[in-house]
Write a protein that holds these residues in place. Structure first.
Motif, PDB file in Angstrom:
ATOM      1  N   GLU A  58       0.817  -1.231   0.000  1.00 50.16           N
ATOM      2  CA  GLU A  58       0.000   0.000   0.000  1.00 50.16           C
ATOM      3  C   GLU A  58       0.845   1.273   0.000  1.00 50.16           C
ATOM      4  O   GLU A  58       0.404   2.315  -0.464  1.00 50.16           O
ATOM      5  N   TYR A  59       2.057   1.221   0.563  1.00 47.66           N
ATOM      6  CA  TYR A  59       2.883   2.428   0.691  1.00 47.66           C
ATOM      7  C   TYR A  59       3.722   2.591  -0.575  1.00 47.66           C
ATOM      8  O   TYR A  59       4.822   2.081  -0.711  1.00 47.66           O
ATOM      9  N   TYR A  60       3.160   3.363  -1.507  1.00 52.09           N
ATOM     10  CA  TYR A  60       3.763   3.525  -2.834  1.00 52.09           C
ATOM     11  C   TYR A  60       4.897   4.551  -2.832  1.00 52.09           C
ATOM     12  O   TYR A  60       5.678   4.624  -3.780  1.00 52.09           O
ATOM     13  N   ALA A 208      -2.397   3.746   2.259  1.00 47.91           N
ATOM     14  CA  ALA A 208      -0.927   3.827   2.321  1.00 47.91           C
ATOM     15  C   ALA A 208      -0.449   4.017   3.764  1.00 47.91           C
ATOM     16  O   ALA A 208       0.689   3.683   4.109  1.00 47.91           O
ATOM     17  N   TYR A 209      -1.337   4.573   4.598  1.00 44.42           N
ATOM     18  CA  TYR A 209      -0.983   4.830   6.000  1.00 44.42           C
ATOM     19  C   TYR A 209      -1.737   3.901   6.950  1.00 44.42           C
ATOM     20  O   TYR A 209      -1.795   4.142   8.150  1.00 44.42           O
ATOM     21  N   ASP A 210      -2.359   2.856   6.377  1.00 44.98           N
ATOM     22  CA  ASP A 210      -3.083   1.879   7.199  1.00 44.98           C
ATOM     23  C   ASP A 210      -3.041   0.538   6.470  1.00 44.98           C
ATOM     24  O   ASP A 210      -4.060   0.006   6.066  1.00 44.98           O
ATOM     25  N   THR A 282      -0.510  12.237  15.965  1.00 42.61           N
ATOM     26  CA  THR A 282       0.920  11.910  15.947  1.00 42.61           C
ATOM     27  C   THR A 282       1.642  12.318  14.658  1.00 42.61           C
ATOM     28  O   THR A 282       2.871  12.396  14.651  1.00 42.61           O
ATOM     29  N   GLU A 283       0.921  12.522  13.566  1.00 41.55           N
ATOM     30  CA  GLU A 283       1.632  12.898  12.335  1.00 41.55           C
ATOM     31  C   GLU A 283       0.701  13.555  11.320  1.00 41.55           C
ATOM     32  O   GLU A 283      -0.467  13.195  11.213  1.00 41.55           O
ATOM     33  N   ASN A 284       1.248  14.530  10.612  1.00 41.92           N
ATOM     34  CA  ASN A 284       0.627  15.031   9.386  1.00 41.92           C
ATOM     35  C   ASN A 284       1.561  14.706   8.244  1.00 41.92           C
ATOM     36  O   ASN A 284       2.780  14.817   8.378  1.00 41.92           O
TER      37      ASN A 284
HETATM   38  C1  AVJ Z   1       8.986   9.573   6.099  1.00 44.35           C
HETATM   39  C2  AVJ Z   1       7.574  11.417   6.593  1.00 44.35           C
HETATM   40  C3  AVJ Z   1       7.787  10.646   4.341  1.00 44.35           C
HETATM   41  O1  AVJ Z   1       4.804  10.778   5.776  1.00 44.35           O
HETATM   42  O2  AVJ Z   1       4.880   9.189   4.306  1.00 44.35           O
HETATM   43  C4  AVJ Z   1       5.052   6.647   6.646  1.00 44.35           C
HETATM   44  C5  AVJ Z   1       6.377   8.760   7.305  1.00 44.35           C
HETATM   45  N1  AVJ Z   1       4.355   7.735   8.354  1.00 44.35           N
HETATM   46  N2  AVJ Z   1       3.962   6.033   7.144  1.00 44.35           N
HETATM   47  C6  AVJ Z   1       5.328   9.775   5.293  1.00 44.35           C
HETATM   48  C7  AVJ Z   1       5.287   7.744   7.418  1.00 44.35           C
HETATM   49  C8  AVJ Z   1       3.558   6.688   8.169  1.00 44.35           C
HETATM   50  C9  AVJ Z   1       6.610   9.229   5.915  1.00 44.35           C
HETATM   51  N3  AVJ Z   1       7.730  10.209   5.764  1.00 44.35           N
END
Ligand code: AVJ
Length: 321
Positions: A58-60, A208-210, A282-284
């Motif tokens: 999923e993480y392209y 991509a984030y799950d 925790t993240e954007n």
């Molecule tokens: C490393 C910040 C580019 O935001 O895609 C990946 C970190 N977080 N999956 C992103 C991240 C969750 C990643 N970076």
């Protein structure tokens, strides 16, 4: 290079970091809306989990960037001045720079800039073996602060390299500030190559984030493990759940850790209350279009001289006005 000095320096960085870790975590959990800085994901376990994320289907992001650097390598490096120095900001591993060195003979020197000295020991010896004509001049520092480039490359034309869409972790205004800062570090006439993830459909972004294997969930939850270990916390990981969503209005993927119940957690001698369903942001990860990114670059001293995309991700070449 003085490996002893490097080792000492990196220990100092670590203890200064610890102190900031506690302050940032306490401040983030004490706020009305709870949040934690994404930069703390990357302890040893977190860095290993991120490496695994780059391999889930999923993480392209990483695959796309590498694909673009490979497919358009000649066009990209064709824009770089002969005999230039490539300055990589946050060069955890030199994997992506290597693609450029392999494509082009016009890169004379490599300046990896990283806060952790670890990459030096592992990577640079191999790099020097694979590219014997490349001058390698590592700088150990936080690339967001003011720092001087090594004396030995000051006579070479300078090319900044900021791959990975790391810029997406910043608020757009902060991203502009960082581009400005890169311009100041690199100086007159510099070129900058930046990797930027693109706005796209919500399903692709959210998954991509799950990922189904739940590697990203573990990466997110690992932050609580780190807090437990380093700040004497007592988070029960089973009482928080990973949440990733695409906020289309702000063009960003958000990651959260959502409290499954009403609970109290102790961290660094303080107690924090969580309602059921309350989240820690925790993240954007901001997403851009080619135009929205080029606008920010333009407002911060850079003109676009090239952009390459596979439809999912983009690599931009900028020149300093
Ligand atoms: C490393 C910040 C580019 O935001 O895609 C990946 C970190 N977080 N999956 C992103 C991240 C969750 C990643 N970076």
């Amino acid at each position: 290079m003085d490996v002893q000095a490097i080792a000492q320096r990196s220990q100092q960085e670590t203890s200064r970091d610890d102190c900031w870790f506690e302050r940032d975590v306490v401040a983030g959990l004490a706020g009305k809306v709870k949040s934690l800085p994404a930069k703390y994901f990357y302890d040893v376990a977190g860095s290993a989990l991120f490496e695994r994320i780059t391999e889930v289907p999923e993480y392209y992001v990483t695959r796309s960037e590498i694909g673009i650097l490979q497919s358009y390598g000649l066009a990209i490096t064709g824009l770089l001045p002969a005999g230039c120095a490539l300055v990589e900001f946050g060069a955890g591993s030199s994997r992506k720079s290597r693609i450029l060195f392999g494509t082009a003979a016009n890169i004379a020197a490599y300046v990896p800039v990283d806060i952790s000295g670890d990459f030096l020991r592992k990577d640079i010896v191999h790099l020097q073996k694979d590219f014997p004509h490349l001058g390698v001049h590592p700088v150990i520092c936080d690339f967001t602060t003011e720092f001087d480039l090594p004396e030995s490359i000051l006579s070479l034309p300078r090319v900044g390299f900021f791959p990975g869409s790391t810029i997406g972790n910043l608020e757009p205004s902060e991203a502009g500030g960082l581009l400005q800062h890169f311009g100041e570090v690199l100086g007159e006439g510099a070129t900058l190559l930046v990797g930027v993830d693109l706005v796209k459909d919500e399903r692709t972004l959210a998954s991509a984030y799950d990922d189904a294997e739940r590697v990203t969930a573990r990466f997110n939850l690992n932050l609580l493990k780190r807090i437990n270990r380093e700040l004497d916390g007592n988070f029960v990981l089973g009482r928080f759940r990973h949440l990733a969503l695409y906020n289309a209005e702000l063009a960003r993927v958000e990651m959260h850790l959502v409290s499954e119940c009403r609970q109290e957690v102790r961290v660094a001698g303080r107690v924090f209350q969580f309602d059921a369903g309350e989240s820690i942001h925790t993240e954007n990860s901001y997403k851009y279009t080619l135009e929205t990114f080029q606008d920010i670059a333009g407002e911060n001293g850079w003109s676009t001289i090239g952009a390459w995309t596979d439809g999912l991700y983009s690599v931009h070449a900028l020149t300093r006005r």
